[in-house]
Design a protein around this motif. Structure first.
Motif: not given
Length: 349
Positions: A215-220, A243-252
């Motif tokens: 996810v972090q690679n895709a964001i970049n 939301d709970e799991e997605a927040k860990k992946l996206i890391k806003p």
């Protein structure tokens, strides 16, 4: 006599008005059409040099998708049809030329080259009008099939042709392939949809398709931010359960997660609704890439729906019109009114 005189004047006024309106409409259509037509070429390299080389070409406008053949644009998926076959260029060994491609403003275009005899095919390639008359070739790179990770596809590219190249996208396993972006691509939406759809899914090897690193690679790579992806994620229907799991992946950032997410969601939904309304008025209703569904040689995957504008050029009629036409019509009406008043005054005298 007076009545006949008035009738003649009114008839002339109506004729002039009609002519002005027609002229204005014709002017708008010419200005808004913006179509370009031509053919592209493909260097077979070490591929089969027989006649069965297909050009699988499709176009997207929002969520609408259209497929091309020798018979023109059509709504249905036409993978595997003989009417997609190109023709060998006389005097140029190993070069095959496509049928006519009609490019319309506001659409994104893609091609897959397919050796029907061996079932070899290339990775999705973005094309633009700049590709007309240009030749794509096999680069030698083997990529993951965007839809079916158990299969591979061969990269093809138009060297140095503006806007063309292997399509930048996230595969079904969360990996990233390609380099060329389509004009309508929204990196925030692409990453947000990927997280929403693939979170918790496993690939055929039992590995997670959506991880923090991916996810972090895709964001970049797609040039967005964690906060933007998170805000978009909040607009997805049913996001609350993820939301709970997605927040860990996206890391806003903490500021984003601690803010009133309902307000963000309402604002984003309102923006999305406005955007959808705008798209509908211009002939598009939203969709997903269909070319990748054929990167597995006929597998299904994320095939999109059909569009209605590319084959007929209806994009020229979706505009609201040129203000000059309205101004011309208004001028004519004012002139008509003045003529009637003057005539009536003359009669009374």
């Amino acid at each position: 006599m007076n009545k006949k005189f008035i009738s003649v004047i009114m008839a002339a006024i109506l004729a002039v008005s009609s002519a002005a309106i027609c002229a204005s409409a014709a002017e708008v259509e010419v200005e808004k059409s913006g179509d370009t037509t031509g053919k592209i070429r493909f260097d077979l390299g070490d591929w089969n040099h027989d006649d069965n080389i297909a050009f699988y070409i499709w176009a997207k406008n929002g969520d609408e998708t259209r497929h091309l053949s020798k018979e023109g644009w059509e709504p249905d998926d036409n993978w595997g049809r003989k009417k997609l076959y190109g023709e060998h260029v006389e005097g140029e060994d190993g070069i095959v030329e496509s049928y006519e491609i009609e490019f319309w403003d506001g659409w994104d275009y893609y091609v897959i080259f397919h050796d029907v005899n061996t079932d070899a095919q290339t990775y999705d390639c973005v094309i633009t009008p700049a590709a007309i008359g240009q030749t794509a070739h096999l680069t030698g790179n083997v990529l993951e099939n965007p839809v079916d990770s158990a299969k591979t596809v061969i990269e093809a590219n138009f060297d140095g042709v503006d806007g063309c190249g292997p399509y930048l996208q996230i595969t079904s396993t969360g990996n990233i392939c390609g380099s060329a972006k389509a004009s309508q691509d929204d990196g925030t939406k692409i990453v947000g949809d990927y997280v929403f759809e693939k979170m918790g899914a496993l690939d055929k090897n039992g590995e997670e398709c959506c991880t923090e690193d991916k996810v972090q690679n895709a964001i970049n790579v797609f040039g967005t931010t964690a906060d933007d992806v998170w805000a978009y994620f909040q607009t997805k229907e049913g996001h609350e359960e993820k939301d709970e799991e997605a927040k860990k992946l996206i890391k806003p950032t903490e500021e984003t997660t601690d803010s009133d997410t309902s307000s963000n969601s309402e604002a984003s939904s309102s923006s999305s609704s406005s955007s959808s309304s705008s798209s509908s008025s211009s002939g598009s209703t939203g969709g997903s890439n269909t070319g990748s569904s054929k990167s597995a040689g006929g597998s299904t995957g994320t095939a999109g729906t059909s569009s209605t504008a590319a084959s007929t050029g209806d994009t020229t009629t979706t505009e609201t019109g040129d203000a000059r036409g309205v101004a011309a019509f208004a001028t004519v009406l004012l002139g008509a009114a003045a003529a009637v008043i003057a005539t009536r005054k003359k009669i009374e005298e």
